[in-house]
Scaffold this motif. Structure first.
Motif, short mmCIF file in Angstrom:
data_model
loop_
_atom_site.label_atom_id
_atom_site.label_comp_id
_atom_site.label_asym_id
_atom_site.label_seq_id
_atom_site.Cartn_x
_atom_site.Cartn_y
_atom_site.Cartn_z
N ILE A 62 46.47 36.49 27.11
CA ILE A 62 45.20 35.93 26.92
C ILE A 62 45.32 34.29 27.10
N VAL A 63 46.47 33.66 26.67
CA VAL A 63 46.75 32.32 26.67
C VAL A 63 47.02 31.94 28.01
N VAL A 64 47.98 32.52 28.82
CA VAL A 64 48.12 32.20 30.11
C VAL A 64 47.03 32.40 31.17
N GLY A 65 46.30 33.56 30.89
CA GLY A 65 45.27 33.84 31.98
C GLY A 65 44.16 32.98 31.64
N GLY A 66 43.84 32.40 30.30
CA GLY A 66 42.77 31.66 29.79
C GLY A 66 43.02 29.96 30.56
N LEU A 67 44.41 29.80 30.54
CA LEU A 67 44.99 28.53 30.99
C LEU A 67 44.76 28.42 32.47
N LEU A 68 45.17 29.46 33.18
CA LEU A 68 44.92 29.35 34.58
C LEU A 68 43.70 29.48 35.13
N VAL A 69 42.61 30.19 34.52
CA VAL A 69 41.30 30.06 34.75
C VAL A 69 40.78 28.55 34.49
N HIS A 70 40.96 28.03 33.09
CA HIS A 70 40.46 26.88 32.87
C HIS A 70 41.02 25.68 33.81
N GLY A 71 42.35 25.86 34.30
CA GLY A 71 42.78 24.74 35.30
C GLY A 71 42.07 24.91 36.51
N LEU A 72 42.18 26.23 36.97
CA LEU A 72 41.38 26.22 38.17
C LEU A 72 39.83 26.04 38.63
N LEU A 73 39.35 25.94 37.36
CA LEU A 73 37.93 25.62 37.48
C LEU A 73 37.63 24.12 37.42
N GLY A 74 38.52 23.40 37.12
CA GLY A 74 38.61 21.94 37.06
C GLY A 74 38.67 21.43 38.42
N PRO A 75 38.35 20.20 38.52
CA PRO A 75 38.20 19.58 39.97
C PRO A 75 39.73 19.36 40.66
N ALA A 76 40.84 19.08 40.02
CA ALA A 76 42.03 18.71 40.31
C ALA A 76 43.15 19.45 39.59
N PRO A 77 43.13 21.06 39.96
CA PRO A 77 44.32 21.51 38.95
C PRO A 77 45.72 20.94 39.46
N PRO A 78 46.55 20.65 38.33
CA PRO A 78 47.86 20.22 38.61
C PRO A 78 48.76 21.28 39.11
N PRO A 79 49.73 21.07 40.18
CA PRO A 79 50.49 21.72 40.84
C PRO A 79 51.28 22.75 39.69
N TYR A 80 51.72 21.92 38.95
CA TYR A 80 52.82 22.34 37.82
C TYR A 80 52.05 23.56 37.09
N LEU A 81 50.98 23.63 36.75
CA LEU A 81 49.95 24.55 36.29
C LEU A 81 50.25 25.99 36.79
N LEU A 82 50.30 25.89 38.50
CA LEU A 82 50.69 27.04 39.14
C LEU A 82 51.95 27.46 39.12
N TRP A 83 52.89 26.48 38.87
CA TRP A 83 54.37 26.61 38.86
C TRP A 83 54.55 27.59 37.60
N TRP A 84 54.15 27.05 36.52
CA TRP A 84 54.65 27.74 35.33
C TRP A 84 53.70 28.97 35.03
N THR A 85 52.56 29.12 35.55
CA THR A 85 51.74 30.34 35.57
C THR A 85 52.72 31.44 36.51
N GLY A 86 53.19 30.87 37.63
CA GLY A 86 53.88 31.87 38.56
C GLY A 86 55.18 32.18 37.80
N LEU A 87 55.62 31.31 37.26
CA LEU A 87 57.02 31.65 36.39
C LEU A 87 56.72 32.84 35.45
N GLN A 88 55.59 32.56 34.65
CA GLN A 88 55.23 33.55 33.64
C GLN A 88 55.17 35.12 34.33
N LYS A 89 54.52 35.07 35.51
CA LYS A 89 54.15 36.45 36.09
C LYS A 89 55.36 36.76 36.68
N PHE A 90 56.28 36.02 37.31
CA PHE A 90 57.40 36.46 37.79
C PHE A 90 58.31 36.99 36.59
N GLY A 91 58.30 36.49 35.67
CA GLY A 91 59.05 36.98 34.30
C GLY A 91 58.48 38.43 33.92
#
Length: 144
Positions: A62-91
């Protein structure tokens, strides 16, 4: 009138990841509320301990999915948001795959594992693209 901002609907990759983030929140919530049936679906032994741990994993989903949605809805999501989310999904891909190899989950769980792998790759692709556009590398810290 769209519920999502145009910056999301104009970018198919961003839109797909927003939808995946929302699905992650929903599936995480199902694990929190009903871990036993979800474990049954994955052919896992629903002991009291496994149900509790699975519900805990659901809370993190819930936390990681919510963070991803929240970040991507903003005007300029930081690249590290995608790095960490991708790392969690890879794990998650690795650990679910190991669970299948150890007969903790049935083969159906491989669908979940490969979905997480695909999501990790999409996250890293979008993170790389956002970093290239902004001049910020994928793994750059927030303070840079």
């Amino acid at each position: 009138m769209s519920v999502l901002p145009a910056r999301v609907t104009r970018d198919p990759l961003r839109l797909v990841l927003v939808l995946i983030g929302a699905v992650t929140v929903l599936t995480g919530a199902s694990q929190v509320v009903a871990p036993g049936p979800v474990l049954d679906l994955l052919s896992a032994d629903p002991t009291a301990l496994s149900r509790h741990l699975f519900a805990t994993v659901g809370m993190f989903m819930i936390v990681v999915g919510g963070l991803l949605v929240h970040g991507l809805l903003g005007p300029a999501p930081p690249p590290y948001l995608l790095w960490w989310t991708g790392l969690q999904k890879f794990g998650a891909f690795v650990l679910v795959g190991v669970g299948v190899l150890r007969d903790l989950f049935g083969p159906i769980a491989l669908l979940v594992a490969f979905f997480d792998l695909a999501t990790a790759l999409l996250c890293w692709l979008l993170g790389h693209r956002l970093g290239s556009r902004s001049g910020r590398p994928l793994t750059a810290g927030a303070g840079r």
